[in-house]
Motif scaffolding. Structure first.
Motif, mmCIF file in Angstrom:
data_model
loop_
_atom_site.group_PDB
_atom_site.id
_atom_site.type_symbol
_atom_site.label_atom_id
_atom_site.label_comp_id
_atom_site.label_asym_id
_atom_site.label_seq_id
_atom_site.Cartn_x
_atom_site.Cartn_y
_atom_site.Cartn_z
ATOM 1 N N SER A 119 0.722 -0.968 0.075
ATOM 2 C CA SER A 119 -0.057 0.071 -0.033
ATOM 3 C C SER A 119 0.857 1.277 -0.065
ATOM 4 O O SER A 119 1.942 1.219 0.468
ATOM 5 C CB SER A 119 -1.092 -0.074 1.167
ATOM 6 O OG SER A 119 -0.002 -0.188 2.608
ATOM 7 N N SER A 162 -5.031 2.568 -6.915
ATOM 8 C CA SER A 162 -5.424 3.739 -7.452
ATOM 9 C C SER A 162 -4.233 4.898 -6.807
ATOM 10 O O SER A 162 -3.527 4.579 -5.643
ATOM 11 C CB SER A 162 -6.444 4.298 -7.136
ATOM 12 O OG SER A 162 -6.925 4.422 -5.688
ATOM 13 N N ASP A 164 -4.901 7.501 -4.948
ATOM 14 C CA ASP A 164 -5.214 7.915 -3.696
ATOM 15 C C ASP A 164 -5.149 6.748 -2.822
ATOM 16 O O ASP A 164 -5.422 6.982 -1.443
ATOM 17 C CB ASP A 164 -6.473 8.737 -3.627
ATOM 18 C CG ASP A 164 -7.602 7.917 -4.311
ATOM 19 O OD1 ASP A 164 -7.439 6.570 -4.492
ATOM 20 O OD2 ASP A 164 -8.653 8.323 -4.456
ATOM 21 N N ASP A 166 -7.194 4.372 -2.533
ATOM 22 C CA ASP A 166 -8.809 3.928 -2.113
ATOM 23 C C ASP A 166 -9.341 2.549 -2.896
ATOM 24 O O ASP A 166 -10.092 2.233 -2.228
ATOM 25 C CB ASP A 166 -9.559 5.177 -1.938
ATOM 26 C CG ASP A 166 -9.278 6.417 -1.075
ATOM 27 O OD1 ASP A 166 -8.545 5.994 -0.058
ATOM 28 O OD2 ASP A 166 -9.531 7.515 -1.351
ATOM 29 N N THR A 167 -8.767 2.772 -4.103
ATOM 30 C CA THR A 167 -9.736 1.656 -4.926
ATOM 31 C C THR A 167 -8.329 0.728 -5.495
ATOM 32 O O THR A 167 -7.210 0.983 -5.681
ATOM 33 C CB THR A 167 -10.216 2.051 -6.005
ATOM 34 O OG1 THR A 167 -9.572 3.212 -6.901
ATOM 35 C CG2 THR A 167 -11.523 2.941 -5.392
ATOM 36 N N ASN A 181 -13.378 -1.336 -3.875
ATOM 37 C CA ASN A 181 -13.339 -0.342 -2.682
ATOM 38 C C ASN A 181 -12.443 -1.118 -1.747
ATOM 39 O O ASN A 181 -12.753 -2.180 -1.205
ATOM 40 C CB ASN A 181 -14.649 -0.114 -1.994
ATOM 41 C CG ASN A 181 -14.434 1.049 -0.976
ATOM 42 O OD1 ASN A 181 -13.902 0.769 -0.013
ATOM 43 N ND2 ASN A 181 -14.918 2.273 -1.142
ATOM 44 N N SER A 183 -11.393 -0.108 1.518
ATOM 45 C CA SER A 183 -12.013 -0.091 2.871
ATOM 46 C C SER A 183 -13.109 -1.250 3.067
ATOM 47 O O SER A 183 -13.011 -1.908 4.111
ATOM 48 C CB SER A 183 -12.246 1.088 3.335
ATOM 49 O OG SER A 183 -11.200 2.298 2.964
#
Length: 299
Positions: A119, A162, A164, A166-167, A181, A183
């Motif tokens: 990540s 992505s 950011d 997030d995806t 997604n 999260s």
């Protein structure tokens, strides 16, 4: 930058660039990953796992590579291997091996790591092995699994985060690529059904702004790349690839500005496509005619 030829005499399975484009990392079938300076073409470091197949004593190939920019292992590289192991290496301490993880169980020559990446904050890792339809998310510090992303396919061959964080985009066989997604672990959208894909849709990429998804596959007896609008799932552009017995599409990438797409084929050809017009802007062919299984743009 001038064209550079990095001298390899063995199959390269994956290539990655650092965020600033100064470094390139390549993993190969001889069990090594090589770090290159893209300006000079000089090799900076060789990472050798020294792993051997327990049955044949052949080197265990490096099948996935990437850079780590944040967290405990910042300024490191990650390699995924052909026995299911994932390794973290220092770029600063003479290529020192920092950690080895076995997130998919005991070593096996059938557990080719298709995806190995961290990540953006370096706290979690994502990994998938050949012939498994689950991508695993786990804590780097403890190795504890925190989430599974279950694909409706035979195997996951590529994953992209992505910008950011997030995806997550995953691509697998049997004509599917999915946007998740992170999260919630929920699938946001599935791409591919619009064209009745066969089982060769193995590579996809996500634009840096998250607006577009591109994938390659075999559709209605043709080799094509499709560009989708990520939010709507609508096909925005179709790139028609010439086909012959050696010209199967194996890999695809989007430029950081989403102006160009890159495809690599089994006959050693690379095509650069104009996203706006859908036309092939340039074709480059390998002198060896060896099949291309990895392509990417420098940042």
């Amino acid at each position: 930058m001038d064209d550079l030829d990095f001298d390899y005499r063995i199959t390269i399975n994956e290539v990655a660039f650092s965020r600033n484009g100064i470094l390139a990392l390549a993993g190969s079938n001889d069990g090594t990953a090589w770090l290159w300076n893209t300006d000079s073409g000089d090799c900076i470091q060789c990472f050798d796992s020294k792993l051997r197949n327990q049955y044949t004593s052949d080197p265990v190939p490096v099948t996935s590579v990437g850079f780590v920019v944040n967290g405990e292992f910042r300024n490191a590289v990650v390699t995924g291997n052909g026995d299911g192991s994932i390794m973290l290496w220092s770029m600063e301490d003479m290529g020192k091996l920092l950690r080895t993880a076995w997130p998919h169980g005991n070593p096996s020559p059938l557990k080719f790591v298709r995806v190995a990446m961290l990540s953006h904050d370096g706290s979690s890792a994502f990994s998938a092995v050949a012939a498994h339809k689950r991508l695993k998310m786990w804590r780097v510090a403890s190795g504890i699994c925190t989430k599974y992303f279950v694909h409706d396919c035979y195997g996951i061959y590529r994953a992209v985060l992505s910008s950011d964080g997030d995806t997550l985009l995953t691509a697998g066989s049997y004509g599917t690529t999915k946007l998740w997604n992170i999260s919630s672990g929920e699938c946001i959208r599935t791409f591919g059904e619009v064209c009745r894909w066969s089982n060769c849709f193995n590579c996809a990429d996500l634009s840096s702004d998250g607006k577009f998804v591109i994938g390659i596959g075999f559709c209605e007896h043709e080799e094509i790349a499709l560009l989708w609008e990520a939010c709507a799932g609508k096909v925005s552009r179709r790139f028609q690839h010439p086909r012959n017995n050696l010209n199967w599409l194996y890999c695809v990438a989007l430029s950081s500005d989403s102006q160009f797409a890159l495809t690599g084929a089994g006959d050693g050809s690379v095509r650069i496509w104009n996203i706006i017009s859908g036309e092939c802007a340039r074709m480059i062919r390998s002198a060896s005619f060896a099949g291309l299984i990895a392509v990417t743009f420098a940042p």
